[in-house]
Enzyme design. Structure first.
Site, PDB file in Angstrom:
ATOM      1  N   CYS A   6      -0.749  -7.973  -0.644  1.00 20.19           N
ATOM      2  CA  CYS A   6      -0.379  -6.694  -0.459  1.00 20.19           C
ATOM      3  C   CYS A   6       0.795  -6.341   1.360  1.00 20.19           C
ATOM      4  O   CYS A   6       1.317  -5.573   1.077  1.00 20.19           O
ATOM      5  CB  CYS A   6      -2.046  -6.520   0.833  1.00 20.19           C
ATOM      6  SG  CYS A   6      -3.689  -6.566   0.029  1.00 20.19           S
ATOM      7  N   ASP A  57       0.614  -1.045  -0.010  1.00 21.39           N
ATOM      8  CA  ASP A  57       0.127   0.389   0.120  1.00 21.39           C
ATOM      9  C   ASP A  57       1.022   1.176   0.556  1.00 21.39           C
ATOM     10  O   ASP A  57       0.366   2.010  -0.778  1.00 21.39           O
ATOM     11  CB  ASP A  57      -1.171   0.255   1.444  1.00 21.39           C
ATOM     12  CG  ASP A  57      -2.053  -1.277   1.457  1.00 21.39           C
ATOM     13  OD1 ASP A  57      -2.261  -2.179   0.255  1.00 21.39           O
ATOM     14  OD2 ASP A  57      -2.884  -1.581   2.736  1.00 21.39           O
ATOM     15  N   HIS A  91      -7.976  -0.263  -3.687  1.00 22.32           N
ATOM     16  CA  HIS A  91      -6.901  -0.864  -4.101  1.00 22.32           C
ATOM     17  C   HIS A  91      -7.253  -1.888  -5.415  1.00 22.32           C
ATOM     18  O   HIS A  91      -8.143  -3.012  -4.763  1.00 22.32           O
ATOM     19  CB  HIS A  91      -5.777  -2.067  -2.984  1.00 22.32           C
ATOM     20  CG  HIS A  91      -5.536  -1.354  -1.317  1.00 22.32           C
ATOM     21  ND1 HIS A  91      -6.132  -1.576  -0.095  1.00 22.32           N
ATOM     22  CD2 HIS A  91      -4.895   0.150  -1.671  1.00 22.32           C
ATOM     23  CE1 HIS A  91      -5.209  -0.326   0.479  1.00 22.32           C
ATOM     24  NE2 HIS A  91      -5.627   0.853  -0.157  1.00 22.32           N
ATOM     25  N   ASP A 125      -5.339  -4.517  -6.072  1.00 19.59           N
ATOM     26  CA  ASP A 125      -5.057  -6.554  -6.538  1.00 19.59           C
ATOM     27  C   ASP A 125      -5.879  -7.141  -6.078  1.00 19.59           C
ATOM     28  O   ASP A 125      -5.609  -8.393  -5.319  1.00 19.59           O
ATOM     29  CB  ASP A 125      -3.806  -6.321  -5.303  1.00 19.59           C
ATOM     30  CG  ASP A 125      -3.426  -5.343  -3.698  1.00 19.59           C
ATOM     31  OD1 ASP A 125      -5.009  -5.159  -3.524  1.00 19.59           O
ATOM     32  OD2 ASP A 125      -3.020  -5.646  -3.257  1.00 19.59           O
ATOM     33  N   ASP A 143      -3.094   5.571  -3.374  1.00 19.79           N
ATOM     34  CA  ASP A 143      -2.271   4.378  -1.746  1.00 19.79           C
ATOM     35  C   ASP A 143      -1.136   3.731  -3.729  1.00 19.79           C
ATOM     36  O   ASP A 143      -1.977   3.218  -4.558  1.00 19.79           O
ATOM     37  CB  ASP A 143      -3.200   3.209  -1.274  1.00 19.79           C
ATOM     38  CG  ASP A 143      -3.373   3.727  -0.312  1.00 19.79           C
ATOM     39  OD1 ASP A 143      -3.019   4.866   0.443  1.00 19.79           O
ATOM     40  OD2 ASP A 143      -4.229   3.092   0.530  1.00 19.79           O
TER      41      ASP A 143
HETATM   42  N1  ARG Z   1     -10.247  -3.582  -1.455  1.00 20.51           N
HETATM   43  C1  ARG Z   1      -9.675  -5.167  -1.340  1.00 20.51           C
HETATM   44  C2  ARG Z   1     -11.466  -5.542  -0.880  1.00 20.51           C
HETATM   45  O1  ARG Z   1     -11.956  -5.470  -0.058  1.00 20.51           O
HETATM   46  C3  ARG Z   1      -8.319  -5.675  -0.637  1.00 20.51           C
HETATM   47  C4  ARG Z   1      -8.132  -4.694  -0.845  1.00 20.51           C
HETATM   48  C5  ARG Z   1      -6.519  -5.202  -0.469  1.00 20.51           C
HETATM   49  N2  ARG Z   1      -4.995  -4.955  -1.055  1.00 20.51           N
HETATM   50  C6  ARG Z   1      -4.351  -4.244  -0.619  1.00 20.51           C
HETATM   51  N3  ARG Z   1      -3.017  -3.930  -0.325  1.00 20.51           N
HETATM   52  N4  ARG Z   1      -4.623  -3.662   1.346  1.00 20.51           N
HETATM   53  O2  ARG Z   1     -11.768  -6.580  -1.782  1.00 20.51           O
END
Ligand code: ARG
Length: 372
Positions: free
Chosen positions: A357, A128, A255, A257, A206
């Site tokens: 992550c 992040d 995010h 990913d 981020d």
């Molecule tokens: N926002 C994404 C979800 O709730 C999780 C992403 C987590 N990624 C990270 N690099 N912290 O599915």
């Protein structure tokens, strides 16, 4: 298990053999040589505010409201720490050098001239905080106040990488003044155009909203990444890179990913709910839609949806680290031609992410290429 901190002659010798710059990573799949793995020690529950309201699972609302600024439950931290140890061990046995940030007490308050925060958060998700593009590590101008000083836990590593030839940059430190946040933010109803909890007051992003495919870098606008931030990065990187803004259908975007994961040239892992239209430049790639997650519905996921089943880490174009209980995606990845390596990680998942992550790939063996 050898988890290295500070100078380590073994690491320096290893690098001399490979003759690569100490920081060298252009994509998500070249053979991984050195990686930073986060730590959960000292993790604090971020204090409830409009940014959390926009991004956190509804179910966890009262947990945050009651525990903001306090340490996460001790037994959850212990269990996640065990997952991380096992993950680091697996990476090492696959030949990867594992580095760790410093354990910091994130429960301490801090302030700027404009605001104060009752606590920080953690140093669990290096993805992040930093973006590695080639031989450069860029500190992201993160939009959450609780994450303002998160990069500090990694400073000993950054200084070492710099001394050994890496480039080290920080995007303009944001003010995070009240003007950045939309206090009138309301979640979009079904079919409504998404709005974001931050505006264009100043550049923020981020690093985990970006994903790298050599010369082409994909990004989503989100509740932490604004257009101003994307533009800053685009101009900073210059003509060698093309930055593409992806349309993502996520009701809590933060995010990329767990939505869009290029695995290796020609293979793309996609969340069907969130990315209904894959950009046409991927038309010759094979697409795998992430199967439904297996994680037990009652398992505490404080800060993420269950779609972190697709938050995998590639060790090269074949080997992929997958959560041990996520058998549906492991099977699918195997049929897709990859070699899944299982690792228990559900306790770490509680803290908001999975293998992608929790890591920052500092050095992969490969150069800058165009895959499109
Ligand atoms: N926002 C994404 C979800 O709730 C999780 C992403 C987590 N990624 C990270 N690099 N912290 O599915």
């Amino acid at each position: 298990m050898r988890v290295s901190k500070g100078r380590n002659p073994d690491i320096e010798n290893h690098r001399q053999e490979t003759l690569l710059p100490v920081v060298n990573s252009y994509n998500e799949w070249d053979p991984l040589e050195e990686v930073i793995v986060g730590v959960v020690d000292g993790a604090a529950v971020p204090v409830w505010d409009v940014c959390l309201e926009a991004t956190m699972p509804h179910k966890q609302r009262s947990f945050f409201q009651q525990n903001g600024g306090k340490p996460f439950p001790k037994e959850r931290i212990e269990a996640a720490r065990r997952d991380l140890e096992e993950f680091a061990h697996i990476l090492q046995s696959e030949g990867v050098i594992v580095r760790r940030p410093e354990a910091v007490d994130h429960c301490l308050p801090f302030a700027t001239p404009q605001w104060r925060s009752r606590s920080g958060m953690y140093a669990a998700m290096p993805r992040d905080v930093f973006l590695v593009i080639g031989d450069e590590i860029i500190e992201a101008p993160m939009a959450w106040r609780s994450r303002y000083f998160e990069a500090i836990a990694y400073r000993p590593l950054l200084k070492e990488y710099f001394r050994n030839g890496g480039r080290w940059t920080a995007a303009p430190k944001p003010q995070l003044a009240d003007e950045l946040y939309r206090d009138d933010y309301r979640e979009p109803g079904p079919g409504e155009k998404p709005e974001y909890v931050i505006n264009e007051f100043e550049p923020t992003f981020d690093a985990a909203d970006f994903i790298r495919c050599g010369r082409d870098i994909f990004v989503q606008q989100s509740h932490v990444t604004n257009r101003f931030g994307i533009q800053w990065l685009e101009r900073h990187l210059g003509d060698r890179f093309r930055v593409h803004v992806l349309e993502v259908n996520d009701d809590h975007p933060m995010h990329i990913d767990a939505s869009f994961m290029p695995l290796c040239p020609g293979k793309l892992l996609v969340n069907r709910e969130r990315v209904p239209n894959i950009p046409s430049m991927f038309k010759s790639w094979d697409v795998l839609y992430a199967p439904e997650p297996c994680i037990a519905p009652g398992h505490p996921l404080y800060m993420t949806s269950a779609w972190i089943n697709m938050n995998v880490l590639m060790l090269d174009q074949k080997r992929v680290i997958v959560e041990k209980n996520e058998t549906t995606i492991a099977r699918a990845l195997k049929e897709f031609g990859l070699t899944p390596i299982p690792c228990p990680f559900t306790n770490f998942n509680s803290f908001g992410g999975s293998f992608h992550c929790a890591t920052l790939d500092v050095r992969r063996r490969g150069g800058l290429e165009s895959y499109f």
